[in-house]
Scaffold this motif. Sequence first.
Motif, PDB file in Angstrom:
ATOM      1  N   GLY A   1       0.817  -1.204   0.000  1.00  0.00           N
ATOM      2  CA  GLY A   1       0.000   0.000   0.000  1.00  0.00           C
ATOM      3  C   GLY A   1       0.852   1.255   0.000  1.00  0.00           C
TER       4      GLY A   1
ATOM      5  N   GLY B   1      -5.652   3.444  -1.712  1.00  0.00           N
ATOM      6  CA  GLY B   1      -4.698   2.682  -0.932  1.00  0.00           C
ATOM      7  C   GLY B   1      -3.695   1.913  -1.761  1.00  0.00           C
TER       8      GLY B   1
ATOM      9  N   SER C   1       0.286  10.937   1.026  1.00  0.00           N
ATOM     10  CA  SER C   1       0.400  12.076   1.928  1.00  0.00           C
ATOM     11  C   SER C   1       1.652  11.979   2.795  1.00  0.00           C
ATOM     12  CB  SER C   1      -0.836  12.171   2.834  1.00  0.00           C
ATOM     13  OG  SER C   1      -0.849  11.127   3.794  1.00  0.00           O
TER      14      SER C   1
ATOM     15  N   HIS D   1      -9.915   0.923   3.460  1.00  0.00           N
ATOM     16  CA  HIS D   1      -8.613   0.550   2.913  1.00  0.00           C
ATOM     17  C   HIS D   1      -7.552   0.719   3.987  1.00  0.00           C
ATOM     18  CE1 HIS D   1     -10.356   0.510  -1.111  1.00  0.00           C
ATOM     19  NE2 HIS D   1     -10.992   1.603  -0.751  1.00  0.00           N
ATOM     20  N   ARG D   2      -6.599  -0.160   3.958  1.00  0.00           N
ATOM     21  CA  ARG D   2      -5.486  -0.058   4.890  1.00  0.00           C
ATOM     22  C   ARG D   2      -4.184  -0.187   4.120  1.00  0.00           C
ATOM     23  NH1 ARG D   2      -3.000  -4.902   6.332  1.00  0.00           N
ATOM     24  NH2 ARG D   2      -4.019  -6.785   5.570  1.00  0.00           N
ATOM     25  N   LYS D   3      -3.164   0.379   4.691  1.00  0.00           N
ATOM     26  CA  LYS D   3      -1.847   0.264   4.072  1.00  0.00           C
ATOM     27  C   LYS D   3      -1.277  -1.119   4.356  1.00  0.00           C
ATOM     28  CE  LYS D   3       2.775   2.206   3.844  1.00  0.00           C
ATOM     29  NZ  LYS D   3       3.701   3.243   4.309  1.00  0.00           N
TER      30      LYS D   3
ATOM     31  N   ASP E   1       0.622   5.536   0.744  1.00  0.00           N
ATOM     32  CA  ASP E   1      -0.100   6.726   1.206  1.00  0.00           C
ATOM     33  C   ASP E   1       0.688   7.934   0.721  1.00  0.00           C
ATOM     34  OD1 ASP E   1      -1.257   8.855   2.507  1.00  0.00           O
ATOM     35  OD2 ASP E   1      -1.380   7.854   4.457  1.00  0.00           O
TER      36      ASP E   1
ATOM     37  N   ASP F   1       6.626   7.536   1.786  1.00  0.00           N
ATOM     38  CA  ASP F   1       6.025   6.579   0.866  1.00  0.00           C
ATOM     39  C   ASP F   1       6.405   6.837  -0.590  1.00  0.00           C
ATOM     40  OD1 ASP F   1       4.908   5.194   2.915  1.00  0.00           O
ATOM     41  OD2 ASP F   1       2.890   5.127   2.064  1.00  0.00           O
TER      42      ASP F   1
END
Length: 270
Positions: A102, A158, A106, A261-263, A104, A110
């Motif tokens: 995943g 995600g 922001s 959604h999750r990382k 992100d 990442d």
Amino acid sequence: MRDLTRVPGEAPPLVFITGASSGIGQALAQRYAQAGWRLALVARRGALMREWATAQSWPAHQWAVYEADVRHEAEVAEAARACLQAQGLPEVVIANAGISVGVDLSLAEDLAVLRDLLDTNVIGLAATFQPFIEGMRTRRRGTLVGIASVASVRGLPGHAGYCAAKGAVVQLCETLRGELRPHGVRVVTLAPGYIDTPLTRENDYPMPFLMTPEAFAERAFRSISAGERWRVIPWQMGVVATVLRWLPRGWFDALVGSQRHRKKRRRDGV
């Protein structure tokens, strides 16, 4: 696949597979071995790959293992050079190595995760194909296979990096197909749905039409043999992909925006 009839004493055809130490890559190796092909198996975990291949009781002349990380172009080039020298020019090259994680966007950190995804899934695929293109073009025969994903169809929250990388795989393969078709070289793009591999076992959401790596490998083998340009496996996910592709953006945004959604942490696979 086109006629590969051999003269007596000629070696069986050769398949070159990256990411062969687990999941789809391993299942593809088994399917090609079952069909009597010679195997050039590429993986980061070379010792593990050799241990697994030895346990299959294949004849020693049927297979070889090359250790390489597809993120490092020099390693892939060396594996390809060693293959060409020891086993010859492959009939089929399958760029299977890939990762999913995943992203992100922001988070500043990442951006490095995004780079790793693109290096592995896109540059790694190009680096896998590159050493064999000129030889196949000169021979006027051969097949390059890119493993994409249903996730290439639309951007999923995600999964910015993975969707972008697999979308790039689709476009790269499509471009190569147009360039190489006049020279007798085929390019096949396969888009798996949910396959029961280490890549998917930790998913905490429903995975419709989940299939085993062996079932995927059987269908992939047939698609590659037929020289199909594009195939979603299983076919049910092909229907889903078609619907998603043509869903109006407003409807699509409402659909995916309602999902949690999750990382995910990095996992090797496709």
